[in-house]
Design an enzyme around this catalytic site. Structure first.
Site, PDB file in Angstrom:
ATOM      1  N   CYS A  50     -75.215  14.037  78.784  1.00 57.30           N
ATOM      2  CA  CYS A  50     -75.663  15.246  78.303  1.00 57.30           C
ATOM      3  C   CYS A  50     -77.508  14.976  78.543  1.00 57.30           C
ATOM      4  O   CYS A  50     -77.860  16.153  78.488  1.00 57.30           O
ATOM      5  CB  CYS A  50     -75.568  15.457  76.727  1.00 57.30           C
ATOM      6  SG  CYS A  50     -73.750  15.812  76.673  1.00 57.30           S
ATOM      7  N   ALA A 112     -58.141   7.696  79.476  1.00 53.63           N
ATOM      8  CA  ALA A 112     -59.748   8.395  79.182  1.00 53.63           C
ATOM      9  C   ALA A 112     -60.397   8.726  80.418  1.00 53.63           C
ATOM     10  O   ALA A 112     -61.761   8.301  80.543  1.00 53.63           O
ATOM     11  CB  ALA A 112     -60.704   7.817  78.080  1.00 53.63           C
ATOM     12  N   TYR A 285     -51.867   6.513  74.696  1.00 53.92           N
ATOM     13  CA  TYR A 285     -52.878   7.806  74.033  1.00 53.92           C
ATOM     14  C   TYR A 285     -53.554   8.150  75.338  1.00 53.92           C
ATOM     15  O   TYR A 285     -53.933   7.637  76.291  1.00 53.92           O
ATOM     16  CB  TYR A 285     -53.684   6.942  73.065  1.00 53.92           C
ATOM     17  CG  TYR A 285     -52.815   6.397  71.924  1.00 53.92           C
ATOM     18  CD1 TYR A 285     -52.786   7.178  70.707  1.00 53.92           C
ATOM     19  CD2 TYR A 285     -52.444   5.145  71.788  1.00 53.92           C
ATOM     20  CE1 TYR A 285     -52.367   6.863  69.441  1.00 53.92           C
ATOM     21  CE2 TYR A 285     -51.746   4.776  70.936  1.00 53.92           C
ATOM     22  CZ  TYR A 285     -51.584   5.590  69.593  1.00 53.92           C
ATOM     23  OH  TYR A 285     -51.063   5.066  68.418  1.00 53.92           O
TER      24      TYR A 285
END
Length: 457
Positions: A50, A112, A285
């Site tokens: 960001c 991820a 996950y």
């Protein structure tokens, strides 16, 4: 620093070194008992994506400032971090991942893998030219920065948050800047057209030429970018940045037999465990931008590209990995951006999403000041609130200050299903340097109330 409890240590493999992956790695190391290996195809880790547009704008000194943790930090934590390493396959039955060179076994796995930049089909050949970029990694940012040092003109394709921030950065550095957006308004995924007009007027005042409702036909050049064809006209350019959105990076998961949802993201349950034909896998996950979540207001599947969402997901995954069962519910996706001197924020749904889901809304738009009119430094602030069946379902705020705080509060209000009547009773604090006697949000509530059938005006 971290002693190995080797007796019952299980193997945790994490594929992806972004916000979700590294947050899980460090927090599980502190609270759990695992051998942890992280594979990342990136050459850097633990940095702020960001923050990159603000380095390009020279508001932050350099890209090294964005690196929050160096590789040595993770080594000291006894985390085996493998940068520049791509996982080629996952075998759920054998409980292994392969990098092509070696196969590793796992007891628990976290996927991820984040997102990849999407380049429109008609621009893909031109995207191979020198000085045509996408911005995703720290290395991308460094390459764009070097190009900006030599360039005089730039075309930024895509009017979302990142595209707008890059265009502003380029204009601040003195480049002749064109921002092209296929939609008729900027930031259309976040705010309504009437609010976008405020943003467009502001960035045009900074020297950015904004072209809305236009789709570039081609990116032209021999080896290096020379021009971009927009609306039949060639715009000369020394560099181009394509910022037309991202797509979940799920090929690895899909090839392993993990189910992908309608949004393109990995399907997970409340524990963020992935789904296969056999059901949800208790040992595997997924977290971050590659995951399909659910909208709190509409109940529909959605994606979130917010680092704050990824960090919250990491907390849920950590809890489940250390035997503290935890769930992750639907989201309202609060978002805020700094658009030069403007702060722009939104939470919940906007008018476009309401229409797509057949939701009738009543909206109120108010303009006010962030401080008492006589107090120095006061700026204008615009507040738009959306209600459905008298319940707050969306909010948009634009101003020179005080935006994040209002969006945070309105995020809680949406999740608590606060009604228009309850918001009318909202008590707000006042002091001349920080606020007006009556907060502009209250005027927006009153404006919406006038449009709600059956309400006392």
């Amino acid at each position: 620093m971290y002693e190995k409890e080797t007796a019952d240590r299980k193997k945790l493999i994490i594929v992806g070194g972004g916000a979700a992956g590294m947050a899980v790695a460090t927090s599980v190391r502190r609270h759990g008992n695992y051998d942890i290996t992280v594979f990342s195809s990136d050459s850097h880790t633990a940095y702020s994506q960001c923050g990159m547009p603000f380095v390009l704008a020279r508001e932050i000194e350099d890209f090294n400032s964005l690196v929050l943790r160096k590789k040595e930090f993770f080594e000291d934590m006894d985390i085996d971090l493998r940068l520049n390493t791509t996982v080629d396959s996952i075998d759920l039955e054998a409980r292994t991942v392969s990098t092509g060179k070696k196969t590793y076994t796992f007891d628990k796995l976290l996927i991820a893998t984040g997102s990849r930049p999407e380049v429109p089909g008609n621009l893909r050949s031109g995207a191979e030219l020198d000085n045509v970029f996408t911005l995703r990694t720290l290395s991308d940012g460094m390459e764009i920065d070097r190009a900006m040092e030599k360039a005089e003109s730039i075309v930024v394709i895509g009017g979302g948050g990142i595209g707008v921030e890059i265009a502003i950065a380029a204009a601040k550095r003195g480049l002749r800047t064109f921002l092209v957006n296929r939609g008729t308004s900027l930031l259309s995924h976040n705010i309504d057209p009437d609010m976008a007009e405020i943003v467009q007027e502001h960035i045009e005042s900074l020297g950015v030429s904004v072209l809305t409702g236009e789709t570039p036909q081609s990116i032209n050049g021999q080896n290096k970018i020379e021009s971009v064809t927009i609306g039949g006209e060639d715009f000369p350019a020394d560099m181009v940045v394509i910022s037309t959105g991202v797509w979940p990076e799920t090929e690895l998961a899909s090839d392993a037999g993990i189910e992908i949802g309608s949004t393109g993201g990995i399907i997970v349950n409340d524990h963020l465990q992935v789904k296969t034909k056999q059901g949800f896998d208790p040992d595997v996950y997924a977290g971050g931008e590659c995951v399909q979540l659910y909208d709190f207001v509409t109940g529909s599947p959605m994606l979130s590209q917010l680092a704050s969402t990824a960090r919250r997901m990491a907390g849920t995954i950590r809890d489940n990995l250390v035997s503290k069962p935890s769930g992750f519910g639907s989201i309202v996706n609060p978002w805020v951006a700094a658009v030069a001197e403007l702060q722009v924020g939104t939470v919940g749904i906007n008018t476009r999403i309401a229409r797509e889901h057949g939701i009738d809304i009543a909206s109120g738009l108010a303009t006010g000041s962030t401080r008492a009119g006589y107090y120095p430094g006061s700026t204008r602030i615009f507040v738009k609130l959306l209600f459905s069946n008298r319940v707050l379902v969306g909010a948009q705020v634009i101003g020179g200050e005080g935006v994040k705080e209002r969006i945070d509060g309105l995020s809680l209000a949406i999740k608590k299903k606060t009604t228009v009547d309850e918001l009318l009773e909202l008590e707000t604090c006042y002091t001349p340097p920080l606020s007006t006697l009556e907060d502009p949000m209250i005027f927006a509530v009153r404006g919406a109330l006038k449009k709600i059938p059956g309400s006392k005006k």
